[in-house]
Design an enzyme around this catalytic site. Structure first.
Site, PDB file in Angstrom:
ATOM      1  CB  CYS A 169     -74.612  22.406 -17.095  1.00  0.00           C
ATOM      2  SG  CYS A 169     -73.751  20.909 -16.575  1.00  0.00           S
ATOM      3  CG  HIS A 216     -62.100  15.034 -28.554  1.00  0.00           C
ATOM      4  ND1 HIS A 216     -62.212  13.768 -28.038  1.00  0.00           N
ATOM      5  CD2 HIS A 216     -61.100  15.644 -27.873  1.00  0.00           C
ATOM      6  CE1 HIS A 216     -61.307  13.606 -27.092  1.00  0.00           C
ATOM      7  NE2 HIS A 216     -60.615  14.721 -26.968  1.00  0.00           N
ATOM      8  CD  GLU A 260     -74.313  15.798 -17.183  1.00  0.00           C
ATOM      9  OE1 GLU A 260     -74.883  16.435 -18.061  1.00  0.00           O
ATOM     10  OE2 GLU A 260     -74.626  15.879 -15.979  1.00  0.00           O
TER      11      GLU A 260
HETATM   12 ZN   LIG Z   1     -72.612  19.976 -18.260  1.00  0.00          ZN
END
Ligand SMILES: [Zn+2]
Ligand SMILES: [Zn+2]
Length: 277
Positions: A169, A216, A260
């Site tokens: 990430c 988005h 997530e």
């Molecule tokens: Zn991530």
């Protein structure tokens, strides 16, 4: 205390409308369930039983008995039309909240020797009700999905530390997730509509505060909130909570759960610390 759950599915038709309301009023109260003359759902009913472990057998309750009770009280609804086939809905609207209540009454009034703790009734994959007896405090959960990009990086840490903490990430050019958000509110069941909150009303709030804001988008680049804030799912959950909180007046925002990835999920209760099963 031990908790155990047993699931049973049934498919049923229903129609949720108040005859002298306009289509717009019915859609606000019942969403798509208030449009047209009727339709069906594949309901999933999860029954949770609470009790101590019996020393002699090592079980709380005989699941064979539970299965039989559920077949006789819930399973009999399979392939039925809730408005027409259930005496309880001759004069009431078969919302998920009220159907859960009827199932609860049916189960506890059958000759069972277990303590029912909760009924979780899924109308479909995206909406379910948690019922604990009575209509004063019923929990409604709605699930939505949206896609957003982010990069996790703290300017207070070195590049090596950022890479170690945030892993993939931390990719310099960012990446995306398909987030799943479950929003749970709680409150009493409105005697006119049979809902805790209007289905259309809640969808409008989630559309306005979550979908239009985050779907988005690049969280780091597009959102003012994340100019100074690292868009971790922990911080993101709190940001979503703070947007949603003032929009719920008649009901209480109880919990949000942000998924997530298939492996990572985050739950936030705001200032609530109570965790009823
Ligand atoms: Zn991530
Ligand atoms: Zn429906």
């Amino acid at each position: 205390m031990m908790y155990l759950s047993r699931r049973i599915r049934f498919s049923a038709a229903h129609s949720c409308r108040i005859a002298d309301w306009t289509n717009i009023q019915n859609a606000q109260a019942f969403g798509k369930c208030g449009v047209g003359t009727g339709h069906g759902h594949d309901y999933l009913c999860e029954v949770t039983i609470e009790g101590p472990i019996e020393a002699r057998t090592g079980i709380v309750v005989n699941l064979v008995d539970v299965k039989q009770v559920l077949l006789e009280t819930v399973g009999v609804l399979d392939s039925s039309h809730l408005n027409h086939d259930m005496a309880e809905f001759k004069n009431a609207i078969p919302t998920t909240e009220l159907v859960a209540g009827v199932l609860w009454e049916r189960i506890v009034s059958s000759e069972v020797d277990f303590h029912l703790r909760r009924i979780r009734l899924y109308q479909d994959r995206t909406r379910f009700v948690d019922y604990h007896g009575g209509t004063e405090m019923v929990y409604v959960t709605r699930q939505i999905e949206f896609s957003a990009a982010h990069r996790l990086h703290s300017p207070e840490l070195s590049d090596e530390e950022n890479a170690a903490i945030f892993g993939k990430c931390n990719n310099p050019n960012g990446h995306g997730h398909n987030y799943r958000l479950e929003v749970t509110v709680r409150g009493s069941v409105d005697p006119t509509t049979g809902t805790v909150i209007g289905v259309g009303e809640m969808d409008d709030i989630l559309d306005m505060e979550v979908m239009r804001r985050f779907d988005h988008r690049n969280l780091n680049e597009d959102l003012e909130e994340f100019k100074q804030l690292n868009p971790t799912s922990e911080e993101f959950s709190r940001v979503i909570w703070n947007h949603l909180l003032p929009r719920f007046n008649k009901v209480e925002l109880y919990k949000i759960r942000l998924v997530e990835t298939a492996n990572n999920a985050f739950e936030y209760y705001g200032d609530n610390h109570e965790r009823p099963y």
